[in-house]
Design a protein around this motif. Structure first.
Motif, PDB file in Angstrom:
ATOM      1  N   LEU A 134      -0.214  -2.917  14.274  1.00  0.00           N
ATOM      2  CA  LEU A 134       0.037  -3.209  12.863  1.00  0.00           C
ATOM      3  C   LEU A 134      -1.276  -3.262  12.079  1.00  0.00           C
ATOM      4  CD1 LEU A 134       2.210  -3.901  10.754  1.00  0.00           C
ATOM      5  CD2 LEU A 134       1.972  -6.304  11.409  1.00  0.00           C
ATOM      6  N   GLN A 135      -2.301  -3.838  12.688  1.00  0.00           N
ATOM      7  CA  GLN A 135      -3.610  -3.912  12.027  1.00  0.00           C
ATOM      8  C   GLN A 135      -4.178  -2.523  11.783  1.00  0.00           C
ATOM      9  OE1 GLN A 135      -5.557  -6.943  11.104  1.00  0.00           O
ATOM     10  NE2 GLN A 135      -6.415  -5.267   9.891  1.00  0.00           N
ATOM     11  N   LYS A 136      -4.094  -1.650  12.779  1.00  0.00           N
ATOM     12  CA  LYS A 136      -4.589  -0.271  12.624  1.00  0.00           C
ATOM     13  C   LYS A 136      -3.769   0.490  11.586  1.00  0.00           C
ATOM     14  CE  LYS A 136      -6.371   0.176  17.355  1.00  0.00           C
ATOM     15  NZ  LYS A 136      -6.133   0.805  18.680  1.00  0.00           N
ATOM     16  N   LEU A 137      -2.475   0.205  11.543  1.00  0.00           N
ATOM     17  CA  LEU A 137      -1.608   0.844  10.543  1.00  0.00           C
ATOM     18  C   LEU A 137      -2.058   0.450   9.137  1.00  0.00           C
ATOM     19  CD1 LEU A 137       1.019   2.493   9.958  1.00  0.00           C
ATOM     20  CD2 LEU A 137       2.256   0.333  10.070  1.00  0.00           C
ATOM     21  N   TYR A 138      -2.332  -0.830   8.941  1.00  0.00           N
ATOM     22  CA  TYR A 138      -2.823  -1.312   7.642  1.00  0.00           C
ATOM     23  C   TYR A 138      -4.169  -0.670   7.307  1.00  0.00           C
ATOM     24  CZ  TYR A 138      -5.232  -4.272   4.311  1.00  0.00           C
ATOM     25  OH  TYR A 138      -5.954  -4.711   3.239  1.00  0.00           O
ATOM     26  N   ASN A 139      -5.088  -0.672   8.279  1.00  0.00           N
ATOM     27  CA  ASN A 139      -6.428  -0.125   8.054  1.00  0.00           C
ATOM     28  C   ASN A 139      -6.368   1.347   7.644  1.00  0.00           C
ATOM     29  OD1 ASN A 139      -7.459  -2.583   8.844  1.00  0.00           O
ATOM     30  ND2 ASN A 139      -8.085  -1.914  10.887  1.00  0.00           N
ATOM     31  N   CYS A 140      -5.512   2.117   8.321  1.00  0.00           N
ATOM     32  CA  CYS A 140      -5.490   3.558   8.028  1.00  0.00           C
ATOM     33  C   CYS A 140      -4.875   3.829   6.658  1.00  0.00           C
ATOM     34  CB  CYS A 140      -4.821   4.354   9.146  1.00  0.00           C
ATOM     35  SG  CYS A 140      -3.056   4.587   9.025  1.00  0.00           S
ATOM     36  N   LEU A 141      -3.907   3.010   6.260  1.00  0.00           N
ATOM     37  CA  LEU A 141      -3.326   3.161   4.917  1.00  0.00           C
ATOM     38  C   LEU A 141      -4.334   2.776   3.842  1.00  0.00           C
ATOM     39  CD1 LEU A 141       0.368   1.916   4.600  1.00  0.00           C
ATOM     40  CD2 LEU A 141      -0.650   3.923   3.536  1.00  0.00           C
ATOM     41  N   GLU A 142      -5.065   1.701   4.090  1.00  0.00           N
ATOM     42  CA  GLU A 142      -6.038   1.224   3.101  1.00  0.00           C
ATOM     43  C   GLU A 142      -7.182   2.227   2.943  1.00  0.00           C
ATOM     44  OE1 GLU A 142      -8.444  -2.903   2.215  1.00  0.00           O
ATOM     45  OE2 GLU A 142      -8.640  -2.005   4.200  1.00  0.00           O
ATOM     46  N   LYS A 143      -7.709   2.728   4.067  1.00  0.00           N
ATOM     47  CA  LYS A 143      -8.871   3.623   4.028  1.00  0.00           C
ATOM     48  C   LYS A 143      -8.488   5.102   3.961  1.00  0.00           C
ATOM     49  CE  LYS A 143     -11.429   0.297   6.838  1.00  0.00           C
ATOM     50  NZ  LYS A 143     -11.958   0.008   8.204  1.00  0.00           N
ATOM     51  N   GLU A 144      -7.188   5.378   4.156  1.00  0.00           N
ATOM     52  CA  GLU A 144      -6.691   6.765   4.240  1.00  0.00           C
ATOM     53  C   GLU A 144      -7.468   7.556   5.299  1.00  0.00           C
ATOM     54  OE1 GLU A 144      -6.133   8.651   0.445  1.00  0.00           O
ATOM     55  OE2 GLU A 144      -5.428   6.788  -0.487  1.00  0.00           O
ATOM     56  N   ASP A 145      -7.588   6.918   6.442  1.00  0.00           N
ATOM     57  CA  ASP A 145      -8.344   7.458   7.561  1.00  0.00           C
ATOM     58  C   ASP A 145      -7.962   6.667   8.818  1.00  0.00           C
ATOM     59  OD1 ASP A 145     -10.762   9.196   8.350  1.00  0.00           O
ATOM     60  OD2 ASP A 145     -11.378   7.216   9.067  1.00  0.00           O
ATOM     61  N   LEU A 152       0.819  -1.210   0.000  1.00  0.00           N
ATOM     62  CA  LEU A 152       0.000   0.000   0.000  1.00  0.00           C
ATOM     63  C   LEU A 152       0.856   1.265   0.000  1.00  0.00           C
ATOM     64  CD1 LEU A 152      -2.824  -1.026   2.507  1.00  0.00           C
ATOM     65  CD2 LEU A 152      -3.134  -0.457   0.091  1.00  0.00           C
ATOM     66  N   LYS A 153       1.964   1.210   0.726  1.00  0.00           N
ATOM     67  CA  LYS A 153       2.888   2.348   0.746  1.00  0.00           C
ATOM     68  C   LYS A 153       3.326   2.724  -0.661  1.00  0.00           C
ATOM     69  CE  LYS A 153       6.380   1.170   3.313  1.00  0.00           C
ATOM     70  NZ  LYS A 153       7.688   1.193   4.012  1.00  0.00           N
ATOM     71  N   LYS A 154       3.723   1.699  -1.424  1.00  0.00           N
ATOM     72  CA  LYS A 154       4.209   1.938  -2.786  1.00  0.00           C
ATOM     73  C   LYS A 154       3.083   2.439  -3.688  1.00  0.00           C
ATOM     74  CE  LYS A 154       7.941  -1.476  -2.502  1.00  0.00           C
ATOM     75  NZ  LYS A 154       8.363  -2.848  -2.864  1.00  0.00           N
ATOM     76  N   GLU A 155       1.921   1.807  -3.582  1.00  0.00           N
ATOM     77  CA  GLU A 155       0.785   2.166  -4.433  1.00  0.00           C
ATOM     78  C   GLU A 155       0.332   3.606  -4.207  1.00  0.00           C
ATOM     79  OE1 GLU A 155      -2.421  -0.562  -3.837  1.00  0.00           O
ATOM     80  OE2 GLU A 155      -1.321  -2.280  -4.666  1.00  0.00           O
ATOM     81  N   LYS A 156       0.384   4.041  -2.983  1.00  0.00           N
ATOM     82  CA  LYS A 156      -0.178   5.342  -2.623  1.00  0.00           C
ATOM     83  C   LYS A 156       0.879   6.436  -2.452  1.00  0.00           C
ATOM     84  CE  LYS A 156      -4.086   3.169  -0.242  1.00  0.00           C
ATOM     85  NZ  LYS A 156      -5.360   3.876  -0.383  1.00  0.00           N
ATOM     86  N   ASN A 157       2.139   6.115  -2.736  1.00  0.00           N
ATOM     87  CA  ASN A 157       3.245   7.052  -2.496  1.00  0.00           C
ATOM     88  C   ASN A 157       3.162   7.614  -1.076  1.00  0.00           C
ATOM     89  OD1 ASN A 157       5.550   8.602  -2.943  1.00  0.00           O
ATOM     90  ND2 ASN A 157       4.383  10.349  -3.722  1.00  0.00           N
ATOM     91  N   ALA A 158       3.115   6.676  -0.130  1.00  0.00           N
ATOM     92  CA  ALA A 158       3.011   7.041   1.281  1.00  0.00           C
ATOM     93  C   ALA A 158       4.332   6.781   1.992  1.00  0.00           C
ATOM     94  CB  ALA A 158       1.897   6.231   1.945  1.00  0.00           C
TER      95      ALA A 158
END
Length: 315
Positions: free
Chosen positions: A280-291, A18-24
């Motif tokens: 880690l789960q919350k980190l994934y969720n916030c990257l996926e939803k951008e929230d 997700l980091k790569k996909e979203k340039n995060a």
């Protein structure tokens, strides 16, 4: 509930994707859980992460830390999206300095230069002349003309330490970090008796009686550097226990012992419950939803940026 090794590995892979996909970019504090540090682009203390936030070219900044840190990243990047895995990840020190009460104090002493530790809310930063971190606080205090009186907030322990180091008289706000005030001197001395060859290292947010018995006092990054450069083999570490992950990676051959807390707990150390709210789960969720996203008014961002930029110029 703890996650399995397989779940952890899969989540970490998804976060990296997700980091790569979203340039995060993921900025993580040393006090975060190891599985978060492992996927971060940068790991650091407040000063290092503020610098990285100011320099990033990413479209999205995910701040694995606490609320005031994510606010600082947003102030430095008003046009970027800044995410925090859990908006409830606050800070006992920041919360010990309510803006209205601090504004009243400032009005009573209009001739004072207001220096605030970065561990404070964006609104407190708007009431400041310059911000500091534990890494650069001494330098910043010394840069203020000797004839200028100073208000220092919100950490009274760091303030007392700076008065001792710089010789400057300062009006201190009565705030503190519950994590750094949790160390037990009696237990620490008992631990030292069992490891008399150990060097005690402490963060300046700790109480004065802890700092007095320490062989080294310094910021999070300062402590890491001290352990790396010291010929000593054993260290008792008086700061949030999350630092031990990176520290042990830097010096795998050395023995690192967390300083004991007053209360008995599972780790027999001092941990920040707010820092550990990010998972880690919350980190994934916030990257996926951008929230959840950090939002601040234009006025607050503009006013808070001035003392932060002054700090970065001096750093």
């Amino acid at each position: 509930m703890s996650i399995t090794t397989l779940q952890k590995s899969d989540l970490q892979e998804q976060v990296i994707r997700l980091k790569k996909e979203k340039n995060a970019v993921i900025l993580a504090h040393y006090y975060q859980e190891p599985e978060i540090q492992e996927v971060a682009d940068f790991i650091g203390d407040s000063l290092e992460l503020a610098k990285k936030a100011a320099q990033t070219t990413a479209d999205i900044i995910v701040f694995a830390g606490v609320h005031f840190m994510a606010e600082t990243a947003k102030i430095l990047n008003p046009s970027k999206k800044v995410l925090l895995p859990d908006l409830k990840a606050g800070c006992s020190l920041a919360e010990s300095c309510p803006p209205e009460a601090f504004r009243e104090l400032k009005q009573k002493y209009p001739d004072h230069v207001v220096v605030t530790y970065i561990n404070c809310s964006a609104e407190i930063k708007t009431l400041s002349d310059i911000v500091c971190t534990s890494s650069n606080a001494e330098r910043i205090i010394n840069a203020i003309p000797p004839d200028k009186p100073i208000i220092f907030a919100p950490d009274k322990n760091l303030g007392k330490y700076l008065i001792e180091k710089t010789g400057r008289k300062m009006l201190l706000w009565d705030g503190a970090c519950i994590v750094h005030e949790a160390f037990s001197l009696d237990k620490l001395l008992e631990l030292y008796k069992a490891h008399p060859q150990a060097k005690i290292i402490a963060h300046p947010e700790s109480e004065a009686h802890i700092l007095k018995v320490a062989n080294y006092v310094g910021s999070t990054s300062g402590m890491l550097n001290y352990v790396k450069q010291s010929p000593n083999h054993t260290f008792i570490v008086a700061t949030e226990a999350g630092i031990l992950h990176q520290m042990q990676k830097d010096v795998p051959e050395k023995i690192l012992i967390p300083a004991p807390a007053k209360e008995d707990n599972t780790c027999a150390c001092s941990e920040c419950a707010f820092m550990k709210m990010n998972t880690l789960q919350k980190l994934y969720n916030c990257l996926e939803k951008e929230d959840p996203e950090i939002t601040l008014s234009e006025d607050i961002m503009h006013k808070a940026l001035i003392p932060i930029e002054r700090m970065l110029q001096l750093s």
